[in-house]
Each structure stands twice: as structure tokens, then as C-alpha cells.
Design a protein around this motif. Structure first.
Motif, PDB file in Angstrom:
ATOM      1  N   ASN A   1      26.513  39.270   0.202  1.00 54.32           N
ATOM      2  CA  ASN A   1      26.788  40.222   1.264  1.00 54.32           C
ATOM      3  C   ASN A   1      28.118  40.939   1.043  1.00 54.32           C
ATOM      4  O   ASN A   1      28.238  42.146   1.320  1.00 54.32           O
ATOM      5  N   ALA A   2      29.124  40.205   0.557  1.00 56.07           N
ATOM      6  CA  ALA A   2      30.427  40.817   0.296  1.00 56.07           C
ATOM      7  C   ALA A   2      30.325  41.877  -0.791  1.00 56.07           C
ATOM      8  O   ALA A   2      30.934  42.954  -0.705  1.00 56.07           O
TER       9      ALA A   2
ATOM     10  N   TRP B   1      34.670  30.906  -0.836  1.00 58.30           N
ATOM     11  CA  TRP B   1      33.311  31.260  -0.433  1.00 58.30           C
ATOM     12  C   TRP B   1      32.665  30.214   0.486  1.00 58.30           C
ATOM     13  O   TRP B   1      31.709  29.538   0.110  1.00 58.30           O
TER      14      TRP B   1
ATOM     15  N   ARG C   1      25.232  33.315  -0.381  1.00 59.54           N
ATOM     16  CA  ARG C   1      24.864  34.344   0.595  1.00 59.54           C
ATOM     17  C   ARG C   1      26.076  35.207   0.946  1.00 59.54           C
ATOM     18  O   ARG C   1      25.975  36.448   1.025  1.00 59.54           O
ATOM     19  N   GLU C   2      27.232  34.574   1.135  1.00 55.63           N
ATOM     20  CA  GLU C   2      28.443  35.327   1.455  1.00 55.63           C
ATOM     21  C   GLU C   2      28.850  36.222   0.284  1.00 55.63           C
ATOM     22  O   GLU C   2      29.246  37.382   0.476  1.00 55.63           O
TER      23      GLU C   2
ATOM     24  N   LEU D   1      36.215  40.672   3.795  1.00 54.96           N
ATOM     25  CA  LEU D   1      36.135  39.218   3.924  1.00 54.96           C
ATOM     26  C   LEU D   1      37.036  38.748   5.055  1.00 54.96           C
ATOM     27  O   LEU D   1      38.132  39.275   5.253  1.00 54.96           O
TER      28      LEU D   1
ATOM     29  N   GLY E   1      30.744  30.692   2.825  1.00 58.65           N
ATOM     30  CA  GLY E   1      29.342  31.059   3.045  1.00 58.65           C
ATOM     31  C   GLY E   1      28.508  31.006   1.789  1.00 58.65           C
ATOM     32  O   GLY E   1      27.334  31.400   1.794  1.00 58.65           O
TER      33      GLY E   1
ATOM     34  N   GLY F   1      23.845  28.788   2.924  1.00 53.22           N
ATOM     35  CA  GLY F   1      24.056  29.871   1.986  1.00 53.22           C
ATOM     36  C   GLY F   1      23.970  29.506   0.522  1.00 53.22           C
ATOM     37  O   GLY F   1      24.191  30.365  -0.339  1.00 53.22           O
TER      38      GLY F   1
END
Length: 457
Positions: free
Chosen positions: A366-367, A357, A362-363, A387, A359, A175
Motif C-alpha cells: 500500500n505504501a 513494517w 500489505r503495508e 507512512l 503492517g 498482512g
């Protein structure tokens, strides 16, 4: 290309190898000068016009690496190819990272070496600038660089790497944007008008990967109803990006090493080989050094892939970039879903900066996408994010086990890892030795239990 207008300097203390090199390049039409030691080589550089140097690494009195350092003072930018025994590969890699053209391991194939030199001059190439002539734009390849110290250094390195064809290994957690970095290198390189071929080595079954990479001929195996061009061949004139390279089988490691050495492929079921001109980038989130120690990854392939290494930092090590990333992602998501501008209050931004974080970028992306869709009154609040990690968790506190799972194996394992880290001042390698597990295993368990070694230094 006419070879007669180019003059080579051949340097090796082994006169037999020197004569073989001289015969090879003279037959190919090059003018040559020979030197059996560094001092003679330096004298020839002063008295003769030399276009390229081929030098052994291991020589008495003055090594090839020491010669290279002297050459950079006398003739900055002069292209050099090193010939090295396997044990001296790290020295050759270091020299290439400093600007040398390439290296070949002994015993080397004479035809491959001659072709490499011909290709260099045919392309009208120059040695990569150490100051970075190819600028990498903010937002290039869809990547937001940010202003944190580690990312400023990565951006500068990408600019320097892009101008050459040197093999580059991109490392980093899942990520962090390894594919975006590969695209940024390609887009800033002289190969930008060629194809960028991405191969996901992690999700492609080993039995299929060989055909995907190298292609096959009709009838090579069941269901091979027609000839197929492989992805390596499809990257001709451009860049080949091998993602999750740590997951390939030992057989594929061998085939890939052969290709990286001579830049030739043979389709599955074919007899003839084909020369391929493409730049190779690779990426992984695995600990390849640990895999080498465990015999899972070839050391010679590792050296060939990581002539230059880019280590992408996780998001938790570049927290000051989070506000810029967050604003950019929110803007993109609003445009995508045709939503009015969404505001991020300072309190929400502070909260985002405090999260770990796992991820990475990328996380975060998306979040924020979920938050933009779910927020009320076009204002993002912490409760709008979906989350998995608890929003109130502190990175500096050890999580207490639930009462019902106090004696679970997972809690016992987690506590054992924490005790080992405390005893070793947060050094992962030492903690792994104390626990009698591999470095790869402790790396996995640290991520599994969300343990930060730096908390125990």
C-alpha cells in the motif's frame, strides 16, 4: 469401489477394540489381519501384502509411534491411521506431520473410520511425498516468495503439504500473506480444479456465521425464506479456508470440531446430515496457545486444525526480500495506473529495508502504491511515502516520551514492559509473568508500543 481387493492391518493391545474393528471392516468387505502388539504387526508386514494400517498409539512394549517409525523402514509410504486417546494427540499429530494419513480420537465412531478408509481408496490417494512432488511457482496465488531463508523453508513446506488433504493452520501477523499461502496450497493440490471457499470468521457476526458455514433450511428462523447452501457445502471437492479462526465463538468451535471429526454437516433447521469432501485450511494472527490457557479456545479443536502448522515470518525478519517485493509491487502499480516505469534509487531501497513494517507485506504494498502515484520525475524518494511511523526512527533506540506526556499512563506502561523485557532477556512469556498479565496481552502491547523483544536480549 470394491473393498475386497484391499487388506488392512489392525493393531491394538485391547482385544475388545480389535474385535470391533475386525467386525466393522470385515462387514464392509475388507480383508483384515490383527495384531495385539508392534512386534506381531511388523511380522505380518513382512509376510502379508498390507494396503493400510490402523493402529493404536498407546501400547506396551512398542508404541504406535515407534511402530510407525519401524514401518517406514520396512514399507515406506504405507498409509497409517492412528487411534488415540485425547492425552496422546500431540504424538499422533507429530506422526501425521511425518507422513501418516490421519488420526481419530477415542472413543471414535466406527462408521466414520470405515468411511474414511473407503474414501482413501476410492480417491486412489497415496501418502504425501516427503520430498514435495508439487512445485509451487514464484508468483503463484499472487504471492512473491523471495529468497530469504525462512521463506525458502515455507515454500518447500507448502509444496509438501499441498499434495495431501492434511488440515493445516497458517499463523502469522496481520498482512504477512496468510490467504495467499492458502491459495498457493490449493492451487498446487489435487483439488486445484475444485472451489476455494474463503470464510472471514473475524468479520462475520457469531449469529450469522453458523448459517454462513452450515447453511439453513426454509423457515429455520425469521427471514429464512428459502433453503441456503452453506460455505462448507460449497467447498465440496475443493478447499475451505477459515481465516481468523481464533475469533469464532465456543458454540461454533464445537460445531466445527464435529465437522472436522466426521466430515458431516447438518443445515440449521435440518434433520439429515450430509457428507462433505473438502480440504480445510485455517489461519489466525492470534496466540491460540494463550487462548487455550485462558479457556477461550478448545484444545481439541486446536490439535485438529494444526496437524501441520505454517508460521509465516513478519517482513522485518525477511528484510532481504524487500527489494524484490518492492520492485514487483512498483511494476504492478505502474501497470494498474498506466504510469511510466518508476525507478527506486539505492538510497530509497536502503531506507525501505530499515523500516519495521508493522503492517508487513500489505503495508509495504500500500505504501508503494501511494509512492508510485505521488512521486516526481518517476523516481521514488522517502518523502513520497505516506507512512505513520517516523522515517528516522531507529529500531534499537527507545523512544523518549514527549515533554507534555511524560507522566501519561501509556508511557508508564511502555516503560514497565521494557524494564520487564530487560530483566528477562527479552523472553515474552517471562516478562508477562513478571508483569502479571497474559501472554496474549503482552503480545498486543508489544505491537501497540512497537517494542521489539529481540532488542533487549
Amino acid at each position: 469401489m470394491s473393498s475386497t481387493k484391499y487388506t488392512l492391518l489392525l493393531v491394538d493391545d485391547d482385544t475388545n477394540i480389535l474385535e470391533v474393528l475386525d467386525a466393522r471392516f470385515s462387514a464392509a468387505g475388507f480383508r483384515t489381519h490383527k495384531a495385539t502388539n508392534g512386534q506381531t504387526a511388523l511380522a505380518l508386514l513382512t509376510s502379508e501384502q498390507i494396503d493400510l494400517v490402523i493402529s493404536d498409539v498407546k501400547m506396551p512394549s512398542m508404541s504406535g509411534i515407534e511402530l510407525y517409525a519401524e514401518m517406514q523402514q520396512k514399507s515406506p509410504g504405507l498409509p497409517v491411521i492412528f487411534l488415540t486417546a485425547f492425552g496422546n494427540i500431540p504424538e499422533a499429530v507429530t506422526a501425521v506431520q511425518s507422513g501418516a494419513l490421519d488420526y481419530l480420537t477415542k472413543p471414535f465412531d466406527g462408521k466414520t473410520l470405515v468411511q474414511k478408509v473407503k474414501d482413501f481408496f476410492a480417491a486412489g490417494k497415496t501418502v504425501p511425498s516427503q520430498t514435495g512432488t508439487n512445485d509451487v511457482e514464484e508468483g503463484s496465488a499472487g504471492f512473491i516468495w523471495g529468497s530469504s531463508k525462512p521463506m525458502v523453508a515455507i515454500k518447500e513446506m507448502v509444496s509438501r503439504v499441498a499434495s495431501s488433504d492434511v488440515n493445516t493452520l497458517i499463523l502469522g501477523e496481520s498482512g504477512v500473506g496468510k490467504e495467499c499461502i492458502a491459495k498457493a496450497i490449493h492451487d498446487a493440490s489435487p483439488r486445484r480444479n475444485g472451489p476455494l471457499i474463503v470464510v472471514d470468521c473475524g468479520s462475520t457476526p457469531p449469529g450469522i456465521l453458523e448459517s454462513e458455514l452450515f447453511g439453513h433450511t426454509k423457515g429455520a428462523f425469521t427471514n429464512a425464506i428459502q433453503d441456503k447452501t452453506g460455505l462448507i457445502e460449497a467447498a465440496e471437492g475443493g478447499t475451505l479456508f477459515l481465516d481468523e479462526i481464533g475469533n469464532i465463538s465456543s458454540e461454533m468451535q464445537h460445531r466445527l470440531l464435529r465437522f472436522l471429526e466426521d466430515r458431516k454437516i447438518r443445515r440449521v433447521g435440518a434433520i439429515d446430515e450430509k457428507q462433505i469432501d473438502c480440504r480445510v485450511l485455517a489461519a489466525t494472527n492470534a496466540d491460540l496457545t494463550a487462548d487455550i490457557e485462558e479457556g477461550k479456545f478448545r484444545q481439541d479443536l486446536y490439535y485438529r486444525l494444526r496437524v501441520v502448522t505454517l508460521n509465516l515470518p513478519p517482513l522485518r525478519e525477511r528484510r532481504q526480500d524487500i527489494p524484490r517485493l518492492a520492485k514487483m509491487f512498483v511494476q504492478r502499480h505502474c501497470n494498474t495506473y498506466n504510469i511510466p516505469v518508476v525507478h527506486i534509487p539505492d538510497s530509497t531501497m536502503d531506507w525501505l529495508e530499515q523500516l519495521d513494517w508493522p503492517g508487513n507485506v500489505r503495508e509495504l504494498k500500500n505504501a508503494l502504491e501511494a509512492g508510485v502515484v505521488l512521486c516526481r520525475n518517476n523516481t521514488l524518494l522517502p518523502e513520497d511515502f505516506q507512512l505513520e511511523q517516523p522515517t528516522s526512527k531507529s529500531r534499537k533506540e527507545d523512544s523518549a516520551p514527549d515533554q507534555g506526556s511524560e507522566f501519561s499512563l501509556e508511557n508508564s506502561e511502555r516503560e514497565a514492559i521494557i524494564r520487564a523485557l530487560r530483566q528477562t532477556n527479552g523472553v515474552q512469556k517471562s516478562a508477562a509473568e513478571l508483569l502479571d498479565i497474559s501472554r496474549r496481552s503482552i503480545h498486543y502491547k508489544l505491537k501497540k508500543y512497537d517494542i521489539q523483544p529481540s532488542d533487549y536480549k
